[in-house]
Scaffold this motif. Structure first.
Motif, PDB file in Angstrom:
ATOM      1  N   GLY A   1       0.804  -1.220   0.000  1.00  8.96           N
ATOM      2  CA  GLY A   1       0.000   0.000   0.000  1.00  8.96           C
ATOM      3  C   GLY A   1       0.831   1.261   0.000  1.00  8.96           C
ATOM      4  N   SER A   2       2.132   1.132  -0.218  1.00 10.42           N
ATOM      5  CA  SER A   2       3.036   2.282  -0.280  1.00 10.42           C
ATOM      6  C   SER A   2       2.897   2.957  -1.643  1.00 10.42           C
ATOM      7  CB  SER A   2       4.471   1.800  -0.065  1.00 10.42           C
ATOM      8  OG  SER A   2       5.400   2.833  -0.298  1.00 10.42           O
ATOM      9  N   ARG A   3       2.779   4.315  -1.638  1.00  9.55           N
ATOM     10  CA  ARG A   3       2.534   5.056  -2.885  1.00  9.55           C
ATOM     11  C   ARG A   3       3.398   6.324  -2.866  1.00  9.55           C
ATOM     12  NH1 ARG A   3      -2.447   3.633  -5.333  1.00  9.55           N
ATOM     13  NH2 ARG A   3      -3.034   5.803  -5.812  1.00  9.55           N
ATOM     14  N   LEU A   4       4.535   6.246  -3.524  1.00  7.68           N
ATOM     15  CA  LEU A   4       5.486   7.353  -3.557  1.00  7.68           C
ATOM     16  C   LEU A   4       5.309   8.235  -4.789  1.00  7.68           C
ATOM     17  CD1 LEU A   4       8.088   8.856  -2.677  1.00  7.68           C
ATOM     18  CD2 LEU A   4       9.403   7.032  -3.789  1.00  7.68           C
ATOM     19  N   ILE A   5       5.185   7.624  -5.962  1.00 10.29           N
ATOM     20  CA  ILE A   5       5.130   8.365  -7.213  1.00 10.29           C
ATOM     21  C   ILE A   5       4.446   7.491  -8.260  1.00 10.29           C
ATOM     22  CG2 ILE A   5       7.428   7.515  -7.859  1.00 10.29           C
ATOM     23  CD1 ILE A   5       7.931  10.163  -9.318  1.00 10.29           C
TER      24      ILE A   5
ATOM     25  N   ASP B   1      -8.121   4.846  -5.705  1.00  9.80           N
ATOM     26  CA  ASP B   1      -7.723   6.068  -4.991  1.00  9.80           C
ATOM     27  C   ASP B   1      -8.873   7.036  -4.733  1.00  9.80           C
ATOM     28  OD1 ASP B   1      -8.264   7.355  -7.388  1.00  9.80           O
ATOM     29  OD2 ASP B   1      -6.186   7.795  -7.880  1.00  9.80           O
ATOM     30  N   GLU B   2     -10.118   6.638  -5.030  1.00 11.83           N
ATOM     31  CA  GLU B   2     -11.239   7.572  -4.934  1.00 11.83           C
ATOM     32  C   GLU B   2     -11.370   8.187  -3.546  1.00 11.83           C
ATOM     33  OE1 GLU B   2     -13.115   9.037  -6.934  1.00 11.83           O
ATOM     34  OE2 GLU B   2     -12.844   7.968  -8.812  1.00 11.83           O
ATOM     35  N   ALA B   3     -11.094   7.422  -2.493  1.00 11.66           N
ATOM     36  CA  ALA B   3     -11.246   7.935  -1.125  1.00 11.66           C
ATOM     37  C   ALA B   3      -9.938   8.484  -0.563  1.00 11.66           C
ATOM     38  CB  ALA B   3     -11.784   6.829  -0.211  1.00 11.66           C
ATOM     39  N   LEU B   4      -8.851   8.417  -1.337  1.00  8.23           N
ATOM     40  CA  LEU B   4      -7.558   8.905  -0.861  1.00  8.23           C
ATOM     41  C   LEU B   4      -7.431  10.401  -1.148  1.00  8.23           C
ATOM     42  CD1 LEU B   4      -5.329   5.918  -2.064  1.00  8.23           C
ATOM     43  CD2 LEU B   4      -6.390   6.272   0.193  1.00  8.23           C
ATOM     44  N   THR B   5      -6.344  11.000  -0.714  1.00  8.43           N
ATOM     45  CA  THR B   5      -6.156  12.440  -0.913  1.00  8.43           C
ATOM     46  C   THR B   5      -4.831  12.743  -1.608  1.00  8.43           C
ATOM     47  OG1 THR B   5      -5.277  12.583   1.352  1.00  8.43           O
ATOM     48  CG2 THR B   5      -7.605  13.122   1.032  1.00  8.43           C
ATOM     49  N   LEU B   6      -3.725  12.464  -0.941  1.00 10.72           N
ATOM     50  CA  LEU B   6      -2.414  12.829  -1.468  1.00 10.72           C
ATOM     51  C   LEU B   6      -2.130  12.189  -2.818  1.00 10.72           C
ATOM     52  CD1 LEU B   6      -0.367  12.427   1.833  1.00 10.72           C
ATOM     53  CD2 LEU B   6      -1.034  14.586   0.758  1.00 10.72           C
TER      54      LEU B   6
ATOM     55  N   SER C   1     -13.302  12.427  14.957  1.00 11.63           N
ATOM     56  CA  SER C   1     -14.305  11.454  15.431  1.00 11.63           C
ATOM     57  C   SER C   1     -14.558  10.343  14.421  1.00 11.63           C
ATOM     58  CB  SER C   1     -15.616  12.184  15.750  1.00 11.63           C
ATOM     59  OG  SER C   1     -15.404  13.240  16.665  1.00 11.63           O
ATOM     60  N   PRO C   2     -13.545   9.559  14.092  1.00 10.43           N
ATOM     61  CA  PRO C   2     -13.717   8.541  13.046  1.00 10.43           C
ATOM     62  C   PRO C   2     -14.618   7.391  13.453  1.00 10.43           C
ATOM     63  CG  PRO C   2     -11.575   8.316  14.081  1.00 10.43           C
ATOM     64  CD  PRO C   2     -12.172   9.569  14.639  1.00 10.43           C
ATOM     65  N   GLY C   3     -14.661   7.052  14.746  1.00  8.38           N
ATOM     66  CA  GLY C   3     -15.541   5.993  15.223  1.00  8.38           C
ATOM     67  C   GLY C   3     -15.330   4.677  14.511  1.00  8.38           C
ATOM     68  N   LEU C   4     -16.428   3.960  14.241  1.00 14.05           N
ATOM     69  CA  LEU C   4     -16.353   2.638  13.620  1.00 14.05           C
ATOM     70  C   LEU C   4     -15.984   2.707  12.145  1.00 14.05           C
ATOM     71  CD1 LEU C   4     -19.411   0.866  15.294  1.00 14.05           C
ATOM     72  CD2 LEU C   4     -16.972   0.519  15.767  1.00 14.05           C
ATOM     73  N   GLY C   5     -15.992   3.926  11.588  1.00 12.71           N
ATOM     74  CA  GLY C   5     -15.582   4.051  10.191  1.00 12.71           C
ATOM     75  C   GLY C   5     -14.088   3.980  10.015  1.00 12.71           C
ATOM     76  N   GLY C   6     -13.364   4.354  11.071  1.00 13.43           N
ATOM     77  CA  GLY C   6     -11.906   4.301  11.008  1.00 13.43           C
ATOM     78  C   GLY C   6     -11.325   5.334  10.069  1.00 13.43           C
ATOM     79  N   TYR C   7     -10.051   5.193   9.776  1.00 16.53           N
ATOM     80  CA  TYR C   7      -9.355   6.088   8.861  1.00 16.53           C
ATOM     81  C   TYR C   7      -9.229   5.429   7.487  1.00 16.53           C
ATOM     82  CZ  TYR C   7      -7.839   8.706  13.011  1.00 16.53           C
ATOM     83  OH  TYR C   7      -7.791   9.432  14.172  1.00 16.53           O
ATOM     84  N   VAL C   8      -9.379   6.241   6.463  1.00 19.40           N
ATOM     85  CA  VAL C   8      -9.144   5.770   5.095  1.00 19.40           C
ATOM     86  C   VAL C   8      -7.641   5.728   4.848  1.00 19.40           C
ATOM     87  CG1 VAL C   8      -9.408   6.339   2.651  1.00 19.40           C
ATOM     88  CG2 VAL C   8     -11.334   6.639   4.233  1.00 19.40           C
ATOM     89  N   SER C   9      -7.189   4.675   4.214  1.00 20.67           N
ATOM     90  CA  SER C   9      -5.758   4.564   3.912  1.00 20.67           C
ATOM     91  C   SER C   9      -5.541   3.648   2.721  1.00 20.67           C
ATOM     92  CB  SER C   9      -4.991   4.005   5.124  1.00 20.67           C
ATOM     93  OG  SER C   9      -5.200   2.614   5.249  1.00 20.67           O
TER      94      SER C   9
END
Length: 618
Positions: free
Chosen positions: A50-54, A104-109, A311-319
């Motif tokens: 899941g590493s994404r550098l370039i 990558d739809e839910a990712l940012t960077l 307040s991510p709760g049960l949704g957790g963090y997107v990664s």
């Protein structure tokens, strides 16, 4: 592995050998029996975590700063001491530079768009565990590949030269034109060039931000990396405070070797990360949630895309963390044997000396370094700590890795108010305030990532409990078809704040403030030595600390079977000087080669050689 995939892999290997031979790289690789098949090695080298550098297309089109040579030109990859390779998909990528095709739809960077109609699964390149944990040594014209061994790569220079190349591409019109033409291909038009320019600027800005957070005057050189520093700063950036300050990544350590790691009670040099195996209630299967958390933290630090929210709760963090591959790679690691001394290359061991060394080891070393048979992959290994605050047996080695991990703090940003255990009610630690220790923030971030991937966690645990082997998946199948002198090591004058942190670290009675001893099976293949790579050979390690070399050269892969380590004299290949003191005679924080002194003056030279002969046999 299917028939056609086997054929493709064999073909790729043959092409790789031909390319590297043409480039002047010796093509003969001796593989030691470590319990892995060639298929295991391929997956170890190529499976994404899941590493994404370039983006892959950008990396393939990128040129070195000050040159039209490809950034990943084989000669430059070798100069950085990564391992040139042709992947099973036919891509020229160094070993461990893995391709990730996450949605990558839910990712940012890494949700970058640079051409019309671009999808959400554009291939990106990042690093997986093999980039840092595969060793190669040379001896009399032969290369020996050691799975799970420590690389001697210069990660610091990789990142600096990558940023230089990105900035040169952005500012030099001729470079930009060549880059854009290669990236866009048949989609090269004014609209897409504008899109590409915008996306490229985003990546350059982000890399500059990361480099500024990690900046330190200390040169790591070959064979060392401040991994915790980089992980901590990625968590601090993900927390999103607009006034976040940097924590210099100034405590590099030697890359640890990975065999027997699943057996350890706690891992990392400072034993900060516990393994937490859970036995299946239905059979013999085991699922290690501690290992999954540790590896998820590694991905966060090495280019994972982490999206935090309040307040991510049960949704957790997107990664972008690939939970299933992390579990599969760890399970593959459970089968990795330490490398045996290759007598056919280095000569047979002297049985008499081995026995003499065994007696010395049992009397002087075994109380900390638990003896372990090479084929023992099941015995649990307790964490035997040597603490800074212990007046009887302090480690004496450079304190900064453990001290930084213990004392670094950051603004909590979107994590403010989050329970420190992530789930409220599970601990009495309370919630994050405006500032918090980064070790606590990392633990909560990892918990949020795993909650965000709970479906994959449950699936992987179920497979493990039923002892179902799911090999790491290689998702990418390719379609057919200015160098800066960085040799000087300059010590920064220690600030009053840093001195206060050190004073606190050296007196607090914490289990996190010290270093862990471990079994030394396969230790012959893991130079340089001490946790911070400050000692070139086992011979030097057994000398009284004051007599150890204060300068030696790193970068060469050529092995010294007598003193056990890489050749340490200056040469064209051994181009980086590791220094304990700076040019003014001041000790360099992070580079101390003291410690690990158990009456070393009591050894005769003959006893040192006997002990080394025994260590070769482990």
């Amino acid at each position: 592995m299917g028939y056609w995939r086997r054929i493709a892999a064999v073909g790729a290997a043959l092409v790789s050998a031909a390319v590297l031979s043409a480039a002047g790289v010796r093509s003969e690789i001796v593989k030691l029996d470590q319990g892995w098949s060639d298929d295991d090695r391929m997956r170890w080298a190529e499976a994404s975590q899941g590493s994404r550098l370039i983006p892959l297309a950008w990396l393939k089109a990128l040129e070195q700063a000050g040159s039209e040579k490809p950034f990943l030109d084989d000669a430059f990859v070798e100069e950085l001491r990564y391992l040139p390779r042709i992947t099973s998909a036919g891509e020229r990528l160094p070993l461990g530079f893995a391709v990730d095709v996450s949605d990558d739809e839910a990712l940012t960077l890494t949700r970058l768009r640079w051409k019309t109609g671009q999808g959400s699964r554009e291939p990106w390149v990042g690093l997986n565990c093999s980039a840092c944990h595969t060793a190669e040594i040379t001896y009399e014209g032969k290369r020996v590949r050691i799975d799970g061994g420590p690389t001697i790569a210069d990660f610091q220079r990789l990142m600096e030269t990558l940023l230089e190349a990105l900035k040169a591409t952005s500012t030099e019109q001729s470079k930009w034109d060549r880059f854009a033409a290669k990236v866009l291909g048949t989609d090269d038009n004014p609209t897409n060039r504008t899109k590409l320019r915008g996306a490229f600027s985003q990546l350059v800005d982000w890399q500059q931000t990361v480099e500024a957070m990690n900046e330190t005057p200390l040169r790591y050189g070959y064979a060392r990396l401040d991994a915790f520093g980089h992980i901590f700063n990625r968590v601090a950036l993900a927390a999103g405070s607009p006034t976040q300050g940097p924590n210099p990544s100034d405590a590099p350590v030697s890359y640890p070797f990975l065999w027997n790691v699943p057996q350890h009670e706690r891992v990392q040099w400072n034993a900060i990360a516990p393994n937490k195996p859970f036995n299946s209630p239905l059979g013999d299967g085991v699922f290690d949630v501690g290992a999954l958390g540790r590896n998820a933290g590694e991905v966060i630090g090495v280019f994972g895309d982490l999206v935090m929210r309040p307040s991510p709760g049960l949704g957790g963090y997107v990664s972008s963390v690939d939970v299933e591959n992390l579990v599969s790679l760890e399970r593959q690691l459970e089968r990795l044997l330490p490398p045996a001394w290759p007598e056919a290359m280095f000569g047979p061991l002297d049985a008499g000396l081995v026995e003499q060394g065994r007696s010395l080891f049992l009397g002087r070393c075994a109380s900390c370094h638990q003896p372990l048979a090479r084929t023992d992959l099941t015995t649990r290994i307790p964490a035997k700590m040597s603490l800074f605050s212990d007046p009887r047996n302090p480690p004496g080695t450079d304190p900064w890795m453990a001290c930084n991990a213990y004392s670094y703090t950051a603004e909590t940003g979107v994590m403010q108010g989050l329970p420190k255990s992530y789930f409220g009610g599970l601990s009495s630690d309370g919630a994050f305030e405006e500032e918090a220790p980064l070790s606590d923030m990392l633990a909560a971030a990892v918990a949020g990532v795993l909650v965000g991937k709970k479906g994959d966690v449950v699936k992987s645990a179920s497979l493990a409990f039923f002892s179902v082997d799911r090999p790491p998946v290689i998702a990418w199948s390719a379609p057919k078809g200015l160098q800066v002198d960085r040799g000087a090591l300059v010590a920064a004058v220690r600030s009053p704040e840093k001195q206060r942190r050190l004073d606190r670290c050296m007196t607090r009675p914490s289990q996190a403030l010290g270093y862990k001893a471990r079994p030394l099976t396969g230790i012959w293949a893991t130079a340089p030595y001490l946790h911070n790579g400050s000692v070139a050979t086992l011979w030097d390690l057994l000398l009284p600390p004051a007599e150890r070399p204060k300068t030696f050269y790193v970068g060469a892969r050529e092995y010294d079977p007598k003193f056990v380590g890489y050749r340490a004299e200056k040469s064209a290949e051994n181009s980086f000087a590791f220094n304990v003191f700076d040019q003014f005679g001041r000790p360099i924080d992070g580079n101390s080669n003291l410690g690990h002194d158990y009456d070393n003056t009591g050894f005769t030279d003959a006893e040192r050689m006997a002990l080394i002969e025994y260590l070769k046999s482990l």
